[in-house]
Design a protein around this motif. Structure first.
Motif, PDB file in Angstrom:
ATOM      1  N   MET A   1       0.833  -1.201   0.000  1.00 51.69           N
ATOM      2  CA  MET A   1       0.000   0.000   0.000  1.00 51.69           C
ATOM      3  C   MET A   1       0.871   1.256   0.000  1.00 51.69           C
ATOM      4  SD  MET A   1      -3.461   0.419   2.149  1.00 51.69           S
ATOM      5  CE  MET A   1      -2.788   0.610   3.763  1.00 51.69           C
ATOM      6  N   ALA A   2       1.957   1.188   0.762  1.00 51.06           N
ATOM      7  CA  ALA A   2       2.867   2.335   0.784  1.00 51.06           C
ATOM      8  C   ALA A   2       3.533   2.496  -0.570  1.00 51.06           C
ATOM      9  CB  ALA A   2       3.908   2.171   1.881  1.00 51.06           C
ATOM     10  N   ALA A   3       3.811   1.331  -1.212  1.00 43.83           N
ATOM     11  CA  ALA A   3       4.468   1.384  -2.521  1.00 43.83           C
ATOM     12  C   ALA A   3       3.551   2.034  -3.540  1.00 43.83           C
ATOM     13  CB  ALA A   3       4.842  -0.026  -2.964  1.00 43.83           C
ATOM     14  N   ARG A   4       2.241   1.712  -3.422  1.00 46.42           N
ATOM     15  CA  ARG A   4       1.288   2.270  -4.380  1.00 46.42           C
ATOM     16  C   ARG A   4       1.199   3.790  -4.196  1.00 46.42           C
ATOM     17  NH1 ARG A   4      -4.540   0.581  -4.247  1.00 46.42           N
ATOM     18  NH2 ARG A   4      -3.738  -1.069  -2.947  1.00 46.42           N
ATOM     19  N   LEU A   5       1.228   4.201  -2.922  1.00 44.44           N
ATOM     20  CA  LEU A   5       1.169   5.631  -2.609  1.00 44.44           C
ATOM     21  C   LEU A   5       2.384   6.348  -3.175  1.00 44.44           C
ATOM     22  CD1 LEU A   5      -0.077   8.010  -1.120  1.00 44.44           C
ATOM     23  CD2 LEU A   5       0.980   7.204   0.953  1.00 44.44           C
TER      24      LEU A   5
ATOM     25  N   GLN B   1       0.741  12.059   5.677  1.00 48.47           N
ATOM     26  CA  GLN B   1       1.275  13.250   4.998  1.00 48.47           C
ATOM     27  C   GLN B   1       1.470  12.978   3.502  1.00 48.47           C
ATOM     28  OE1 GLN B   1       5.319  15.177   5.876  1.00 48.47           O
ATOM     29  NE2 GLN B   1       3.969  15.987   7.453  1.00 48.47           N
ATOM     30  N   ALA B   2       1.992  11.777   3.185  1.00 47.81           N
ATOM     31  CA  ALA B   2       2.214  11.433   1.780  1.00 47.81           C
ATOM     32  C   ALA B   2       0.889  11.341   1.044  1.00 47.81           C
ATOM     33  CB  ALA B   2       2.960  10.101   1.678  1.00 47.81           C
ATOM     34  N   SER B   3      -0.110  10.756   1.710  1.00 50.17           N
ATOM     35  CA  SER B   3      -1.420  10.640   1.081  1.00 50.17           C
ATOM     36  C   SER B   3      -2.026  12.030   0.866  1.00 50.17           C
ATOM     37  CB  SER B   3      -2.297   9.745   1.966  1.00 50.17           C
ATOM     38  OG  SER B   3      -3.621  10.076   1.861  1.00 50.17           O
ATOM     39  N   THR B   4      -1.816  12.928   1.817  1.00 50.19           N
ATOM     40  CA  THR B   4      -2.291  14.303   1.659  1.00 50.19           C
ATOM     41  C   THR B   4      -1.612  14.976   0.475  1.00 50.19           C
ATOM     42  OG1 THR B   4      -2.561  14.473   4.045  1.00 50.19           O
ATOM     43  CG2 THR B   4      -2.545  16.524   2.828  1.00 50.19           C
ATOM     44  N   TYR B   5      -0.296  14.776   0.345  1.00 47.87           N
ATOM     45  CA  TYR B   5       0.425  15.434  -0.744  1.00 47.87           C
ATOM     46  C   TYR B   5      -0.016  14.891  -2.088  1.00 47.87           C
ATOM     47  CZ  TYR B   5       4.224  17.796  -3.161  1.00 47.87           C
ATOM     48  OH  TYR B   5       4.954  18.599  -3.991  1.00 47.87           O
ATOM     49  N   ARG B   6      -0.251  13.567  -2.142  1.00 44.14           N
ATOM     50  CA  ARG B   6      -0.699  12.997  -3.411  1.00 44.14           C
ATOM     51  C   ARG B   6      -2.067  13.582  -3.775  1.00 44.14           C
ATOM     52  NH1 ARG B   6      -2.303   6.906  -4.377  1.00 44.14           N
ATOM     53  NH2 ARG B   6      -3.637   7.470  -2.637  1.00 44.14           N
ATOM     54  N   CYS B   7      -2.939  13.691  -2.764  1.00 43.94           N
ATOM     55  CA  CYS B   7      -4.266  14.271  -3.005  1.00 43.94           C
ATOM     56  C   CYS B   7      -4.114  15.689  -3.523  1.00 43.94           C
ATOM     57  CB  CYS B   7      -5.084  14.244  -1.713  1.00 43.94           C
ATOM     58  SG  CYS B   7      -6.706  14.963  -1.892  1.00 43.94           S
ATOM     59  N   LEU B   8      -3.184  16.449  -2.934  1.00 46.55           N
ATOM     60  CA  LEU B   8      -2.971  17.831  -3.370  1.00 46.55           C
ATOM     61  C   LEU B   8      -2.565  17.872  -4.833  1.00 46.55           C
ATOM     62  CD1 LEU B   8      -2.604  20.853  -2.787  1.00 46.55           C
ATOM     63  CD2 LEU B   8      -0.308  20.365  -2.036  1.00 46.55           C
ATOM     64  N   LEU B   9      -1.545  17.071  -5.202  1.00 42.84           N
ATOM     65  CA  LEU B   9      -1.054  17.104  -6.583  1.00 42.84           C
ATOM     66  C   LEU B   9      -2.133  16.676  -7.573  1.00 42.84           C
ATOM     67  CD1 LEU B   9       2.497  15.565  -6.089  1.00 42.84           C
ATOM     68  CD2 LEU B   9       1.938  17.942  -6.494  1.00 42.84           C
TER      69      LEU B   9
ATOM     70  N   SER C   1      -8.164  20.235  -3.252  1.00 39.58           N
ATOM     71  CA  SER C   1      -6.816  20.800  -3.339  1.00 39.58           C
ATOM     72  C   SER C   1      -6.593  21.805  -2.222  1.00 39.58           C
ATOM     73  CB  SER C   1      -6.560  21.425  -4.708  1.00 39.58           C
ATOM     74  OG  SER C   1      -7.534  22.370  -5.016  1.00 39.58           O
ATOM     75  N   ARG C   2      -7.606  22.628  -1.922  1.00 36.81           N
ATOM     76  CA  ARG C   2      -7.425  23.607  -0.845  1.00 36.81           C
ATOM     77  C   ARG C   2      -7.285  22.925   0.501  1.00 36.81           C
ATOM     78  NH1 ARG C   2     -10.429  29.069  -1.920  1.00 36.81           N
ATOM     79  NH2 ARG C   2     -10.109  29.220  -4.167  1.00 36.81           N
ATOM     80  N   THR C   3      -8.116  21.910   0.754  1.00 36.73           N
ATOM     81  CA  THR C   3      -8.052  21.215   2.049  1.00 36.73           C
ATOM     82  C   THR C   3      -6.728  20.495   2.194  1.00 36.73           C
ATOM     83  OG1 THR C   3     -10.418  20.892   1.843  1.00 36.73           O
ATOM     84  CG2 THR C   3      -9.322  19.666   3.564  1.00 36.73           C
ATOM     85  N   ALA C   4      -6.284  19.831   1.121  1.00 42.10           N
ATOM     86  CA  ALA C   4      -5.003  19.119   1.189  1.00 42.10           C
ATOM     87  C   ALA C   4      -3.870  20.096   1.460  1.00 42.10           C
ATOM     88  CB  ALA C   4      -4.760  18.355  -0.107  1.00 42.10           C
ATOM     89  N   ALA C   5      -3.894  21.242   0.779  1.00 43.53           N
ATOM     90  CA  ALA C   5      -2.843  22.236   0.996  1.00 43.53           C
ATOM     91  C   ALA C   5      -2.856  22.723   2.441  1.00 43.53           C
ATOM     92  CB  ALA C   5      -3.028  23.413   0.044  1.00 43.53           C
ATOM     93  N   GLY C   6      -4.050  23.005   2.964  1.00 41.58           N
ATOM     94  CA  GLY C   6      -4.156  23.477   4.338  1.00 41.58           C
ATOM     95  C   GLY C   6      -3.630  22.456   5.331  1.00 41.58           C
ATOM     96  N   THR C   7      -4.001  21.183   5.118  1.00 40.54           N
ATOM     97  CA  THR C   7      -3.564  20.120   6.034  1.00 40.54           C
ATOM     98  C   THR C   7      -2.046  19.997   6.022  1.00 40.54           C
ATOM     99  OG1 THR C   7      -5.557  18.963   5.380  1.00 40.54           O
ATOM    100  CG2 THR C   7      -3.962  17.723   6.654  1.00 40.54           C
ATOM    101  N   LEU C   8      -1.490  19.958   4.817  1.00 42.76           N
ATOM    102  CA  LEU C   8      -0.043  19.855   4.708  1.00 42.76           C
ATOM    103  C   LEU C   8       0.638  21.038   5.391  1.00 42.76           C
ATOM    104  CD1 LEU C   8       1.612  17.709   3.280  1.00 42.76           C
ATOM    105  CD2 LEU C   8       1.830  19.238   1.347  1.00 42.76           C
ATOM    106  N   PHE C   9       0.053  22.219   5.178  1.00 35.36           N
ATOM    107  CA  PHE C   9       0.604  23.441   5.767  1.00 35.36           C
ATOM    108  C   PHE C   9       0.633  23.347   7.290  1.00 35.36           C
ATOM    109  CE2 PHE C   9       1.904  27.731   5.188  1.00 35.36           C
ATOM    110  CZ  PHE C   9       1.421  28.449   6.263  1.00 35.36           C
ATOM    111  N   VAL C  10      -0.501  22.906   7.876  1.00 36.48           N
ATOM    112  CA  VAL C  10      -0.560  22.815   9.333  1.00 36.48           C
ATOM    113  C   VAL C  10       0.479  21.823   9.847  1.00 36.48           C
ATOM    114  CG1 VAL C  10      -1.986  22.086  11.275  1.00 36.48           C
ATOM    115  CG2 VAL C  10      -2.985  23.450   9.476  1.00 36.48           C
ATOM    116  N   HIS C  11       0.537  20.649   9.219  1.00 38.18           N
ATOM    117  CA  HIS C  11       1.469  19.634   9.694  1.00 38.18           C
ATOM    118  C   HIS C  11       2.914  20.083   9.548  1.00 38.18           C
ATOM    119  CE1 HIS C  11      -1.714  16.273   9.258  1.00 38.18           C
ATOM    120  NE2 HIS C  11      -1.680  16.756  10.470  1.00 38.18           N
TER     121      HIS C  11
END
Lengths: 108, 281
Positions: free
Chosen positions: A1-5, A57-65, B256-266
């Motif tokens: 799962m981590a590899a997929r992320l 955190q990695a999952s959040t960053y992937r979601c962001l991108l 995208s906004r929520t993810a950016a905010g979360t990353l920012f806080v962490h």
């Protein structure tokens, strides 16, 4: 799962980089992320809190991108400066242009 | 490269000689905060300035905030993420996609001039009208969906912070006791002002303090938190259909906004320490 992320994040980073081929591997983001994943692999604890934090955190960053890319694509598609034929504009709100069997009055 | 840019501008807008290059840029930005500008740099790099803070360099120029201050961030990882945002721009700069940069600018400039207490108050104001506490009475499908999806997250927060929140179908919303609000106020004041900017941003996007805290405390991921925030909308989409140019657009923007905010806080509130475990032979 981590590899997929990890693969997901790297795929996004690759699509972001402007240059050809392997240039995205030189970027700071690529180096940092691969280093973090490598560091957190070696742990003797099953429930490592740092590992869970990194995963989140990695999952959040992937979601962001991903979501930035998709948002940008949708913006380009629907809010970008592009000429749309009348039929397509009507279709956007679920309407169709009327059909006139005899043709419009001014048409020859 | 900029000469062509300035040649097209009317003479009255061209600033006089003696300004620094970045000064001209921010002057132009203040008068014409355009949402799209041409990309004026090739390389993006990070450097560490005095005091240990990290700066972003676009070619050889240092990035500045909209108010002209030097753009510095306390965390190297945050600097890398911001640099990636700038690196990923193509021919035009699309500022509406650069959420982390925007958050850093807000934290640095503080354009609304808010103190930490004001930020906390603004964030907690959403508690009285928290999305997950407002329940409908019909249709029954939505009532059950709200109960199944929202009750667990409220319960999680109630257990974790030892507070009482509850939910309500009345138009006045839930009745949140003063002790709960004080607990949250105390908890929020443990965050530094940068993290608070991010947290208030998330709460504003999700329209819910409960969901934001679930997200920050890693009980939910971003996709799930956004789904729960848009639960009713999702229900209606499943009944009546999805409109890509409205629903999907909003969904991806919110994510995208929520993810950016979360990353920012962490990234603004963590202090990473490397602890090497000795390998037992």
């Amino acid at each position: 799962m981590a590899a997929r992320l990890l693969r997901g994040i790297l795929k996004e980073l690759r699509s972001l980089s402007p240059g050809p081929g392997g240039i995205y591997r030189e970027s700071a983001a690529y180096k940092y992320i691969t280093e973090q994943f490598r560091k957190n692999q070696v742990t003797s604890e099953k429930l490592c809190r740092a590992q869970q934090e990194l995963y989140h955190q990695a999952s959040t960053y992937r979601c962001l991108l991903q979501s930035v890319r998709q948002h940008q694509a949708l913006h380009q598609e629907y809010h970008g400066k592009r000429e749309r034929p009348t039929g397509e504009v009507a279709q956007l709100v679920g309407l169709k242009l009327p059909q006139q069997p005899g043709g419009k009055g001014w048409e020859k | 490269m900029l000469a062509r840019f300035w040649a097209r501008a009317p003479a009255v807008l061209r600033p006089g000689l003696g300004c620094q290059v970045m000064g001209r840029m921010t002057e132009w930005r203040r008068r014409y905060p355009a949402t799209e500008r041409k990309k004026f740099y090739q390389d993006v790099s990070i450097s560490q300035g005095e005091g240990g803070a990290f700066e972003i360099n676009l070619d050889r120029k240092k990035l500045k905030t909209p108010q002209g201050k030097l753009f510095t961030v306390p965390s190297e990882v945050l600097a890398i993420a911001v640099a990636t945002e700038w690196e990923s721009q193509r021919d035009t700069l699309q500022f509406f996609t650069m959420h982390l940069t925007t958050l850093c600018n807000t934290a640095l400039d503080n354009p609304t001039q808010r103190t930490k207490e004001q930020l906390i108050r603004a964030a907690l104001k959403y508690l009285d009208t928290d999305t997950v506490c407002y329940r409908v009475e019909e249709p029954p499908g939505l009532v059950e969906l709200q109960r199944n999806e929202w009750d667990p997250v409220i319960e999680w927060i109630e257990n974790r912070y030892n507070v009482v929140i509850g939910s309500s179908t009345s138009i006045l919303g839930p009745n949140i006791p003063k002790e709960s609000k004080e607990t949250f106020e105390q908890h929020l004041s443990s965050y530094n002002s940068w993290a608070l900017v991010g947290l208030e941003y998330i709460i504003h996007q999700l329209k819910s303090v409960v969901l934001s805290l679930n997200l920050i405390d890693r009980n939910l991921n971003v996709e799930k938190a956004v789904l729960l925030s848009r639960l009713e909308e999702q229900y209606q989409i499943e009944c009546w259909g999805n409109v890509e140019w409205a629903h999907d657009y909003d969904l991806h923007e919110l994510r995208s906004r929520t993810a950016a905010g979360t990353l920012f806080v962490h990234l603004c509130s963590e202090s990473s320490t490397v602890k090497h475990k000795l390998l037992q032979d």
